[in-house]
Motif scaffolding. Structure first.
Motif, PDB file in Angstrom:
ATOM      1  N   LEU A 219       0.884  -1.389  -0.494  1.00 44.02           N
ATOM      2  CA  LEU A 219      -0.314   0.086  -0.266  1.00 44.02           C
ATOM      3  C   LEU A 219       1.188   1.164   0.066  1.00 44.02           C
ATOM      4  N   SER A 220       1.689   1.511   0.895  1.00 47.66           N
ATOM      5  CA  SER A 220       2.886   2.689   0.925  1.00 47.66           C
ATOM      6  C   SER A 220       3.753   2.733  -0.807  1.00 47.66           C
ATOM      7  N   ALA A 221       4.243   1.535  -1.153  1.00 46.44           N
ATOM      8  CA  ALA A 221       4.557   1.424  -1.827  1.00 46.44           C
ATOM      9  C   ALA A 221       4.355   2.371  -3.252  1.00 46.44           C
ATOM     10  N   THR A 222       2.796   2.271  -3.442  1.00 44.09           N
ATOM     11  CA  THR A 222       1.546   2.308  -4.306  1.00 44.09           C
ATOM     12  C   THR A 222       1.465   3.840  -4.496  1.00 44.09           C
ATOM     13  N   ILE A 223       1.796   3.943  -3.088  1.00 43.62           N
ATOM     14  CA  ILE A 223       1.534   5.820  -2.603  1.00 43.62           C
ATOM     15  C   ILE A 223       2.608   6.416  -2.594  1.00 43.62           C
ATOM     16  N   LEU A 224       3.561   5.729  -2.795  1.00 44.52           N
ATOM     17  CA  LEU A 224       4.991   6.695  -2.423  1.00 44.52           C
ATOM     18  C   LEU A 224       5.179   6.685  -3.928  1.00 44.52           C
ATOM     19  N   PHE A 225       4.859   5.811  -4.873  1.00 44.75           N
ATOM     20  CA  PHE A 225       5.392   6.078  -6.176  1.00 44.75           C
ATOM     21  C   PHE A 225       5.465   7.468  -6.857  1.00 44.75           C
ATOM     22  N   MET A 226       4.275   8.052  -6.611  1.00 43.55           N
ATOM     23  CA  MET A 226       3.679   9.685  -7.301  1.00 43.55           C
ATOM     24  C   MET A 226       5.397  10.694  -6.552  1.00 43.55           C
ATOM     25  N   TYR A 227       5.809  10.078  -5.107  1.00 43.63           N
ATOM     26  CA  TYR A 227       7.027  11.468  -4.477  1.00 43.63           C
ATOM     27  C   TYR A 227       8.693  10.159  -5.429  1.00 43.63           C
ATOM     28  N   GLN A 228       8.184   9.209  -4.533  1.00 41.01           N
ATOM     29  CA  GLN A 228       9.908   8.634  -4.381  1.00 41.01           C
ATOM     30  C   GLN A 228       9.935   7.072  -5.268  1.00 41.01           C
ATOM     31  N   GLN A 229       9.699   7.312  -6.316  1.00 35.34           N
ATOM     32  CA  GLN A 229       9.654   6.214  -7.463  1.00 35.34           C
ATOM     33  C   GLN A 229      10.868   4.993  -7.442  1.00 35.34           C
ATOM     34  N   GLN A 230      12.233   5.344  -7.244  1.00 31.26           N
ATOM     35  CA  GLN A 230      13.061   3.961  -7.118  1.00 31.26           C
ATOM     36  C   GLN A 230      12.734   3.519  -5.638  1.00 31.26           C
ATOM     37  N   LEU A 231      12.330   4.436  -5.086  1.00 32.33           N
ATOM     38  CA  LEU A 231      12.142   2.813  -3.814  1.00 32.33           C
ATOM     39  C   LEU A 231      10.896   2.478  -3.857  1.00 32.33           C
ATOM     40  N   SER A 232       9.974   3.660  -3.369  1.00 33.93           N
ATOM     41  CA  SER A 232       8.913   2.781  -4.209  1.00 33.93           C
ATOM     42  C   SER A 232       8.653   1.097  -5.042  1.00 33.93           C
ATOM     43  N   VAL A 233       9.969   1.021  -6.091  1.00 27.89           N
ATOM     44  CA  VAL A 233       9.631  -0.260  -6.326  1.00 27.89           C
ATOM     45  C   VAL A 233       9.823  -0.977  -5.425  1.00 27.89           C
ATOM     46  N   TYR A 234      11.166  -1.054  -5.075  1.00 23.73           N
ATOM     47  CA  TYR A 234      11.692  -1.942  -3.843  1.00 23.73           C
ATOM     48  C   TYR A 234      11.267  -2.593  -2.587  1.00 23.73           C
ATOM     49  N   MET A 235       9.652  -1.395  -2.718  1.00 19.43           N
ATOM     50  CA  MET A 235       8.960  -1.933  -1.280  1.00 19.43           C
ATOM     51  C   MET A 235       7.632  -2.918  -1.659  1.00 19.43           C
ATOM     52  N   LEU A 236       7.663  -2.582  -3.355  1.00 24.31           N
ATOM     53  CA  LEU A 236       6.660  -3.197  -3.638  1.00 24.31           C
ATOM     54  C   LEU A 236       7.078  -4.584  -4.159  1.00 24.31           C
TER      55      LEU A 236
END
Length: 127
Positions: A23-40
Motif C-alpha cells: 500500500l505504501s509503495a503504491t502511494i509513494l510511487f508518485m513521490y519517490q519512484q525508485q524506493l517504491s519499486v523495492y517496497m512493492l
C-alpha cells in the motif's frame, strides 16, 4: 517430502507487513519512484512466502483452490514490481488484477470457513 510448518501468527504478521509495504509503495510511487519499486517487490515476495507456507491440511477443496488463487495473486503483485522497475505502465494492471483476485479469494475462504463451522455446529447439536 516433509512440508515445513511455520507458526500461523508469524505468517499473519508477515502478511500485515507485506500489505502495508504494498500500500505504501503504491502511494509513494508518485513521490519517490525508485524506493517504491523495492517496497512493492519486497511486499510481493513476502506475500508469496506466506502463501507458499500456508498450512492447507483439513481444508476443503474450495479453500485449497482459494489458497492457490491467493498465491497467483501474490505472484501478480511481484510481477507488478518488475514492470514498475522497467517504468512500464502495465504494473498498474497487474497490481489491480492481483488485488481483485486477493479480494475474491478472501471472500471464498471466509465463506467456506463459515459453512464448515455451521456444519460442525449442526453435527454437535444432533449428538
Amino acid at each position: 517430502m516433509k512440508k515445513i510448518k511455520i507458526n500461523p501468527n508469524i505468517l499473519g504478521l508477515i502478511t500485515v507487513i507485506a500489505a502495508i509495504s504494498i500500500l505504501s509503495a503504491t502511494i509513494l510511487f508518485m513521490y519517490q519512484q525508485q524506493l517504491s519499486v523495492y517496497m512493492l517487490g519486497i511486499g510481493g515476495a513476502c506475500l508469496v512466502f506466506v502463501r507458499l507456507f500456508r498450512d492447507t491440511e483439513g481444508m476443503t477443496l474450495r479453500q485449497k483452490r482459494a489458497c492457490r488463487i491467493e498465491l497467483f495473486s501474490a505472484l501478480l503483485i511481484t510481477a507488478a514490481s518488475w514492470f514498475m522497475y522497467l517504468r512500464q505502465q502495465e504494473w498498474l494492471a497487474l497490481l489491480l488484477s492481483g488485488a481483485i483476485l486477493q479480494l475474491y479469494a478472501s471472500f471464498i475462504v471466509s465463506r467456506e470457513e463459515k459453512k464448515l463451522k455451521e456444519k460442525n455446529n449442526q453435527e454437535s447439536k444432533t449428538k
